[in-house]
Design a protein around this motif. Structure first.
Motif, short mmCIF file in Angstrom:
data_model
loop_
_atom_site.label_atom_id
_atom_site.label_comp_id
_atom_site.label_asym_id
_atom_site.label_seq_id
_atom_site.Cartn_x
_atom_site.Cartn_y
_atom_site.Cartn_z
N LEU B 90 42.10 35.46 50.57
CA LEU B 90 43.46 35.83 49.65
C LEU B 90 42.61 36.77 48.50
O LEU B 90 43.16 37.36 47.36
CB LEU B 90 44.61 35.37 50.14
N ILE B 91 42.14 34.95 47.80
CA ILE B 91 41.78 35.42 46.42
C ILE B 91 40.96 36.29 46.30
O ILE B 91 40.73 37.52 45.49
CB ILE B 91 41.19 33.55 45.79
N ARG B 92 39.62 36.83 46.82
CA ARG B 92 38.52 37.21 46.76
C ARG B 92 38.90 38.57 47.80
O ARG B 92 37.73 39.98 46.58
CB ARG B 92 37.09 37.14 48.12
N GLU B 93 39.65 39.40 47.79
CA GLU B 93 40.38 40.40 48.46
C GLU B 93 41.40 40.90 47.53
O GLU B 93 41.90 41.60 48.10
CB GLU B 93 40.26 40.77 50.01
N LYS B 94 41.85 40.24 47.03
CA LYS B 94 43.40 39.97 46.09
C LYS B 94 44.43 40.69 46.67
O LYS B 94 44.93 41.92 46.62
CB LYS B 94 42.82 41.25 45.13
N ILE B 95 44.45 40.17 47.90
CA ILE B 95 45.46 40.65 48.82
C ILE B 95 46.71 40.52 47.64
O ILE B 95 47.17 39.61 47.45
CB ILE B 95 45.48 39.44 50.30
N SER B 96 47.55 41.44 48.48
CA SER B 96 49.11 41.43 47.77
C SER B 96 49.96 41.35 48.82
O SER B 96 51.17 40.63 48.33
CB SER B 96 49.20 42.99 47.55
N LEU B 97 50.22 40.90 50.44
CA LEU B 97 50.81 41.03 51.07
C LEU B 97 49.74 40.16 52.34
O LEU B 97 49.03 41.39 52.78
CB LEU B 97 51.37 42.50 51.86
N VAL B 424 35.69 40.38 45.26
CA VAL B 424 35.33 41.28 46.02
C VAL B 424 34.89 43.21 45.55
O VAL B 424 36.10 43.36 45.52
CB VAL B 424 35.62 41.58 47.77
N PRO B 425 34.01 43.68 45.08
CA PRO B 425 33.78 44.44 44.23
C PRO B 425 34.86 45.45 45.56
O PRO B 425 34.44 45.56 46.36
CB PRO B 425 32.60 44.90 43.96
#
Lengths: 246, 448
Positions: B90-97, B424-425
């Protein structure tokens, strides 16, 4: 020399992680300074490639990247703490023996098993002083075991047109060296790895004629910020343009 | 609203290389969402030696997390075991949902629970219908109640399914949306030439299990063969009831009129479908029947049992419905045979193209996401109060489970601070994208 550390004040927490779970979050230093001709750099092999070069040029040609584990006191402290617990347990048993009682003292994690073994030994031999001796040996063995696997630094030595040497330096002084000739490298790749608990980046080499990838850093998991310059250096050395697909 | 781009994590135990309705749904939905400009990441468990990160068409990133499946492709229900990896992703992919799929995927339930604790908005899609009476269903319904108690929005695939989900989970109906599945009409095209009408071929493609009504087939097929001498059957699929069908074939000596194909891989389904005139579906329960859509898209007239969400799938003139009972099905097949000369497969295909489209599904799902993000943020105490009414004991247990999860999460935050997890970039695919290999490489490039 450039150091990488996100939270100097939280250093003990990541090293704890490292010690117990191996889910790497240790802090690293990276040393990508160009190496001045060193003793163990195998410069003797270089003249074949660079016949008329002086020391300076060789130094320029050989590119060395080190990832050094930052020394943390917490780790050592824990090691010796566990050894101390083993010893304390043993001496406690000796005292108990004097009182004529045997009681199982469930201490910290691996000590339960050792305590059981000690109790058994105590019953069989009936010699209190031997317990102390044995547990001392045991704790030495424990510390030795943990130190043996501890890594001090891992380095990549890129020798253009010749090959890549991967070194793992352990705290114990043991050094494991692996050499990959340049012709064998198909491509260096940066990959994402997934374990049941975490994700990390790893730098690997695709080798000709081998099914499995070769890990550049066998023990450590440095952050991707550190891996990129090394990846670029490897790409440059193996003659692969970074932006093209071979 | 349109320029709001989401970063969505799809979670389910069911994904490729396993094959089925849910897997297809996740794949097509993700592809269409990617086209709409959202970022989509899929998380599933490892299949065999397929573990780690894979890239699919369009840069769809799939995490195969190495937790071994133990039963029916489900991971072991270790309640807290997956917390660290879910948090990391969740953090490394900057997930919002977070979007979970399928009620009997344990990974989905766990991910939704952890995501809620971490304050993410969650959406849940239910793909099947469930009973209320047997032990398995009662247990399942409790788990569902637990997960859905705090879900931001839920999606069902048909109105019947919505009714079922609301009853099972006690979710307020205004939070549940109905978005039907779709079919890839480009993949299911009718045969270029129309088949002759002197011999009528009825196609059955389904797993041969009780739920799909294999026992009904055993009674219907010999009757149809007796009444209509010009009818031939093609049965595709495998399962425990296959033996019964083969017995029936021997008993009535119908070897030349009933062809058994065994399991048909999805890629070959179309070629089987276009060799027939009528598609027969005998399911006893069905939330939404994708098989019917595929058959209709291939221009076949459908005869189906009137169960679950099936009546909602096709307009009346494109299918003949019957009660799940042999005599009524016989009547329906007779009616279908009489209707057959008026059916134009090409016309049917173009109608299906207008009716069902994955892009439309994606747009509707987008609206649900927007709604979910607008839900007010609540603190832990407010959220816990939602679990308490779940049951006298269950409510308290649920609360307890959530509190432990919350504490573990806090501990994990100390152990591995959020800033320590590398993000992740972002990368964009060039237009000449080929497949995963190249996209992987481009990602490396963008790191520079």
């Amino acid at each position: 020399m450039y150091c990488y550390c996100n939270h100097p004040w939280l250093e003990s927490a990541p090293s704890l992680t490292k010690l117990f779970t191996q889910t790497e979050n240790a802090t690293f230093k990276i040393d990508d300074s160009v190496v001045k001709a060193g003793e163990n750099m195998q410069i003797q092999t270089a003249p074949a490639v660079l016949p008329s070069s002086d020391i300076k040029e060789i130094g320029k040609a050989i590119d060395m990247h080190c990832v050094v584990v930052r020394k943390s006191n917490a780790k050592g402290f824990f090691l010796f703490l566990s050894a101390a617990i083993v010893l304390a347990n043993a001496s406690y048993l000796v005292l108990l023996k004097d009182l004529g009682e045997i009681e199982l003292q469930c201490g910290a994690f691996p000590q339960i098993a050792f305590t059981c073994a000690l109790v058994l030994y105590c019953i069989i031999c009936d010699k209190s002083i031997n317990i102390l001796l044995w547990s001392f040996l045991l704790s030495v063995f424990l510390v030795k075991l943990l130190i043996w696997k501890r890594v001090m630094k891992e380095s990549v030595v890129v020798m253009p047109t010749f090959g890549v040497q991967l070194e793992t330096h352990y705290v114990s002084g043991r050094i494991v060296r692996r050499f990959v000739p340049i012709g064998k490298i198909l491509k260096p790749v940066l990959l994402e790895c997934v374990t049941p608990v975490t994700c990390y980046w790893s730098l690997s080499l695709l080798l000709r004629g081998e099914a499995e990838l070769m890990l550049v850093f066998k023990e450590l998991r440095p952050p991707v910020k550190m891996l990129i310059p090394i990846w670029k250096a490897l790409c440059g050395a193996s003659g692969i343009k970074e932006g093209s697909d071979s | 609203m349109a320029d709001l781009k989401h970063k969505i994590l799809m979670v389910s135990d069911f994904f490729y290389p396993n094959f089925g309705g849910v897997e297809n749904h996740i794949y097509y939905l993700s592809q269409c969402l990617l086209k709409l400009g959202h970022k989509v990441v899929v998380m599933t468990h490892a299949y065999g030696n397929r573990s780690g990160v894979r890239y699919m068409t369009g840069g769809l990133k799939v995490y195969y997390v190495p937790w071994r499946p133990f039963l029916m492709q489900n991971t072991l229900p270790t309640v807290y075991g997956t917390l660290p990896i879910i948090r990391t992703i969740l953090i490394r992919e900057k997930i919002s949902l977070v979007h979970g799929h399928q009620a009997f995927s344990t990974l989905c339930h766990k991910a939704l629970m952890h995501a809620r604790i971490m304050g993410y908005r969650v959406v849940f899609t239910d793909h099947s219908l469930y009973g209320f009476a047997d032990i398995g269903s009662i247990h399942m319904n409790k788990v569902l109640q637990f997960t859905l108690a705090d879900v931001s929005q839920a999606i069902c695939v048909s109105h019947t399914s919505k009714e079922n989900t609301v009853l099972r989970s006690g979710l307020p109906p205004e939070k549940v949306f109905v978005i039907p599945n779709a079919v890839d009409t480009a993949m299911f095209k009718p045969a270029p030439e129309r088949l002759g009408n002197d011999e009528i071929v009825i196609v059955v493609i389904s797993r041969l299990v009780y739920r799909k009504g294999a026992d009904l087939l055993v009674e219907v097929i010999p009757e149809v063969c007796r009444l209509y001498p010009n009818v031939r059957f093609i049965v595709g699929g495998d399962g425990p009831k296959r033996v019964r069908l083969e017995e029936m074939r021997e008993k009535h000596s119908l070897q030349d009129r009933v062809e058994m194909l065994g399991a048909v891989p999805h890629a070959r389904v179309r070629s089987v479908l276009i060799s027939g005139h009528i598609f027969l579906n005998s399911s006893l329960t069905e939330a939404f029947c994708i098989a019917i859509l595929e058959a209709a898209s291939c221009g076949l007239l459908t005869v189906s049992t009137r169960v679950g969400g099936v009546p909602e799938v096709l307009p009346e003139d494109m299918s003949v419905l019957a009660e799940p009972d042999p005599s009524d099905m016989l009547r329906a097949i007779g009616k279908a045979i009489s209707l057959l000369p008026n059916i134009d497969p090409q016309l049917m295909h173009s109608r299906m193209k207008k009716l069902y489209d994955w892009h439309d599904v994606a747009k509707r799902t987008e609206i649900v996401y927007d709604r979910a993000l607008k839900c007010p943020d609540q603190n832990l105490l407010e959220r816990l109060s939602r679990y308490l009414p779940c049951g006298r004991w269950a409510g308290k247990i649920f609360c307890f489970v959530m509190i432990i999860d919350f504490l573990l999460w806090r501990l994990l935050q100390l152990w591995q601070p959020t800033e320590d997890i590398e993000e992740v970039p972002e990368f964009t695919l060039p237009h000449h994208q080929d497949d995963g290999m190249i996209s992987n490489f481009n990602e490396d490039q963008s790191l520079r």
